[in-house]
Design a protein around this motif. Sequence first.
Motif, PDB file in Angstrom:
ATOM      1  N   PRO A   8       0.970  -1.265  -0.129  1.00 26.13           N
ATOM      2  CA  PRO A   8       0.072   0.125   0.031  1.00 26.13           C
ATOM      3  C   PRO A   8       0.780   1.445   0.171  1.00 26.13           C
ATOM      4  CG  PRO A   8      -0.951  -1.359   1.632  1.00 26.13           C
ATOM      5  CD  PRO A   8       0.476  -2.141   1.253  1.00 26.13           C
ATOM      6  N   PHE A   9       1.942   1.232   0.856  1.00 26.51           N
ATOM      7  CA  PHE A   9       2.918   2.452   0.816  1.00 26.51           C
ATOM      8  C   PHE A   9       3.457   2.674  -0.372  1.00 26.51           C
ATOM      9  CE2 PHE A   9       2.271   1.226   5.240  1.00 26.51           C
ATOM     10  CZ  PHE A   9       2.030   2.094   6.026  1.00 26.51           C
ATOM     11  N   LEU A  10       3.602   1.462  -1.322  1.00 22.21           N
ATOM     12  CA  LEU A  10       4.288   1.780  -2.633  1.00 22.21           C
ATOM     13  C   LEU A  10       3.509   2.456  -3.674  1.00 22.21           C
ATOM     14  CD1 LEU A  10       6.614   0.964  -4.600  1.00 22.21           C
ATOM     15  CD2 LEU A  10       5.405  -1.082  -5.155  1.00 22.21           C
ATOM     16  N   PHE A  11       2.174   2.243  -3.425  1.00 19.86           N
ATOM     17  CA  PHE A  11       1.081   2.904  -4.396  1.00 19.86           C
ATOM     18  C   PHE A  11       0.909   4.475  -3.791  1.00 19.86           C
ATOM     19  CE2 PHE A  11      -0.179  -1.519  -5.251  1.00 19.86           C
ATOM     20  CZ  PHE A  11      -0.070  -1.201  -6.603  1.00 19.86           C
ATOM     21  N   LEU A  12       0.960   4.604  -2.430  1.00 18.34           N
ATOM     22  CA  LEU A  12       0.880   6.108  -1.988  1.00 18.34           C
ATOM     23  C   LEU A  12       2.065   6.795  -1.831  1.00 18.34           C
ATOM     24  CD1 LEU A  12      -0.808   4.877   1.314  1.00 18.34           C
ATOM     25  CD2 LEU A  12      -1.971   6.094  -0.471  1.00 18.34           C
ATOM     26  N   ALA A  13       3.226   6.214  -2.481  1.00 18.94           N
ATOM     27  CA  ALA A  13       4.481   6.897  -2.335  1.00 18.94           C
ATOM     28  C   ALA A  13       4.208   8.345  -3.313  1.00 18.94           C
ATOM     29  CB  ALA A  13       5.712   5.833  -3.058  1.00 18.94           C
ATOM     30  N   PRO A  14       3.843   8.123  -4.408  1.00 16.83           N
ATOM     31  CA  PRO A  14       3.691   9.480  -5.202  1.00 16.83           C
ATOM     32  C   PRO A  14       3.188  10.634  -4.633  1.00 16.83           C
ATOM     33  CG  PRO A  14       3.463   7.650  -6.699  1.00 16.83           C
ATOM     34  CD  PRO A  14       3.526   6.883  -5.247  1.00 16.83           C
ATOM     35  N   ALA A  15       1.883  10.118  -3.967  1.00 15.63           N
ATOM     36  CA  ALA A  15       1.179  11.215  -3.363  1.00 15.63           C
ATOM     37  C   ALA A  15       1.901  11.748  -2.146  1.00 15.63           C
ATOM     38  CB  ALA A  15      -0.232  10.736  -3.036  1.00 15.63           C
ATOM     39  N   LEU A  16       2.463  10.753  -1.329  1.00 17.54           N
ATOM     40  CA  LEU A  16       3.328  11.067  -0.094  1.00 17.54           C
ATOM     41  C   LEU A  16       4.459  12.071  -0.360  1.00 17.54           C
ATOM     42  CD1 LEU A  16       3.030   7.949   1.840  1.00 17.54           C
ATOM     43  CD2 LEU A  16       1.797   9.946   2.383  1.00 17.54           C
ATOM     44  N   ILE A  17       5.172  11.888  -1.477  1.00 16.24           N
ATOM     45  CA  ILE A  17       6.472  12.661  -1.778  1.00 16.24           C
ATOM     46  C   ILE A  17       5.944  14.062  -2.113  1.00 16.24           C
ATOM     47  CG2 ILE A  17       8.023  12.774  -3.776  1.00 16.24           C
ATOM     48  CD1 ILE A  17       8.232   9.715  -4.006  1.00 16.24           C
ATOM     49  N   LEU A  19       3.284  15.327  -1.173  1.00 16.38           N
ATOM     50  CA  LEU A  19       2.774  16.032   0.027  1.00 16.38           C
ATOM     51  C   LEU A  19       4.052  16.591   0.794  1.00 16.38           C
ATOM     52  CD1 LEU A  19       0.582  16.709   2.115  1.00 16.38           C
ATOM     53  CD2 LEU A  19       1.053  14.534   3.337  1.00 16.38           C
ATOM     54  N   VAL A  20       5.046  15.888   0.857  1.00 19.73           N
ATOM     55  CA  VAL A  20       6.192  16.386   1.718  1.00 19.73           C
ATOM     56  C   VAL A  20       6.944  17.613   0.981  1.00 19.73           C
ATOM     57  CG1 VAL A  20       8.923  15.695   2.383  1.00 19.73           C
ATOM     58  CG2 VAL A  20       6.762  14.323   2.741  1.00 19.73           C
ATOM     59  N   VAL A  21       7.035  17.478  -0.498  1.00 17.18           N
ATOM     60  CA  VAL A  21       7.714  18.415  -1.306  1.00 17.18           C
ATOM     61  C   VAL A  21       6.990  19.665  -1.339  1.00 17.18           C
ATOM     62  CG1 VAL A  21       8.652  18.892  -3.614  1.00 17.18           C
ATOM     63  CG2 VAL A  21       9.140  16.491  -2.461  1.00 17.18           C
ATOM     64  N   PHE A  22       5.797  19.563  -1.493  1.00 19.24           N
ATOM     65  CA  PHE A  22       4.839  20.864  -1.884  1.00 19.24           C
ATOM     66  C   PHE A  22       4.172  21.489  -0.887  1.00 19.24           C
ATOM     67  CE2 PHE A  22       5.442  18.465  -6.154  1.00 19.24           C
ATOM     68  CZ  PHE A  22       6.108  19.349  -6.840  1.00 19.24           C
ATOM     69  N   ARG A  23       4.164  20.413   0.207  1.00 21.99           N
ATOM     70  CA  ARG A  23       3.299  20.905   1.330  1.00 21.99           C
ATOM     71  C   ARG A  23       4.224  21.135   2.712  1.00 21.99           C
ATOM     72  NH1 ARG A  23      -1.377  23.385  -0.426  1.00 21.99           N
ATOM     73  NH2 ARG A  23      -2.274  22.154  -1.969  1.00 21.99           N
ATOM     74  N   LEU A  24       4.861  20.155   3.138  1.00 20.51           N
ATOM     75  CA  LEU A  24       5.295  20.095   4.349  1.00 20.51           C
ATOM     76  C   LEU A  24       6.794  20.805   4.312  1.00 20.51           C
ATOM     77  CD1 LEU A  24       4.691  16.516   5.582  1.00 20.51           C
ATOM     78  CD2 LEU A  24       3.266  18.509   5.979  1.00 20.51           C
ATOM     79  N   ALA A  25       7.428  20.566   3.298  1.00 22.50           N
ATOM     80  CA  ALA A  25       8.690  21.306   3.148  1.00 22.50           C
ATOM     81  C   ALA A  25       8.478  22.744   3.194  1.00 22.50           C
ATOM     82  CB  ALA A  25       9.484  20.673   1.991  1.00 22.50           C
ATOM     83  N   PRO A  26       7.686  23.205   2.436  1.00 22.13           N
ATOM     84  CA  PRO A  26       7.589  24.955   2.317  1.00 22.13           C
ATOM     85  C   PRO A  26       7.209  25.511   3.681  1.00 22.13           C
ATOM     86  CG  PRO A  26       6.687  23.945   0.373  1.00 22.13           C
ATOM     87  CD  PRO A  26       6.774  22.656   1.397  1.00 22.13           C
ATOM     88  N   ILE A  27       6.246  24.534   4.381  1.00 24.61           N
ATOM     89  CA  ILE A  27       5.936  24.947   5.907  1.00 24.61           C
ATOM     90  C   ILE A  27       7.101  25.262   6.798  1.00 24.61           C
ATOM     91  CG2 ILE A  27       4.552  24.089   7.837  1.00 24.61           C
ATOM     92  CD1 ILE A  27       2.509  23.221   5.963  1.00 24.61           C
ATOM     93  N   GLY A  28       7.759  23.860   6.877  1.00 26.64           N
ATOM     94  CA  GLY A  28       9.057  23.856   7.372  1.00 26.64           C
ATOM     95  C   GLY A  28      10.142  25.047   7.272  1.00 26.64           C
TER      96      GLY A  28
END
Length: 289
Positions: A8-17, A19-28
Amino acid sequence: MLSSRLTPFLFLAPALIGLVVFRLAPIGIAVAGSMTGTSLMGDLSFVGLENFAYLFTDAEFWSSLQVTLLFNLIINPLQLAVAFALALLVFQQGRAIWFYRLLLVLPMAVSTGLSAVLFGLFLDGNLGPFNGFLEWIGIGAQAFHRNQDQALGTLIGIATWKGAGYWMLFLLAGLYSIPSSVQEAALIDGATPWQRFRLVTLPLMRKPMAFVLVADTAINFLFFAPVYILTSGGPSGSTSVLMYQAYLSAFTFSDLGRSLAISTILLMIILIIVALELRLLRSPEDHAA
């Protein structure tokens, strides 16, 4: 072979990446940048909480915070109510109901910036057709976004026109998800239309309405384009929301640290208000769990 637990995490990987690159990283980056300052030579330096300390003593910041909270206190429940009313309207069956649905979602095809420009022309005191109509019926031309007492209400009207149709789609999907058997059972029991709405429709629409309110709150706290295009925070600071203050700090006064400090405070406010909304809109089943 990959473990079945990892699949399941393999299928979710593109969305999670994403999320991290375009949402969480800019917040940090924004939170870290809020603790920096720029010297006269353009060099960045760590200043700790100095930017926040300055904002908490700045009368203009508190005025913008008050305008932002007032704007959201009005527009969020207003957009939810209008969107729900429109969803109930177009939920009805009819031969031409598709035409009304099309009209209601058309504002979604117009960008926020273009909407502001069009409303600026539409509400113009000299050439605007709406003021011409008001003069024709005897009310007289109004200043709208150029009047200190009317500017914030005008922006609320523009934002509601732009967003109500969009949020209507989510609530309309919620209405279609209500089993027809539930409504039929209430009808057989002799419930009036108002009783079916209050006792059946509203409770079953709690989660779609909670989603719309939370998402709408997050978007409206970041309201910026119409302020920048129509009012520039005026007249007399009556529409100077926090996002506009963050823009001024970064691009007018070249103080990126202070701009990011405002953005960080705005993020904290959004998180607190969204958490309160989710708690207030929890269903009885969620409380029991």
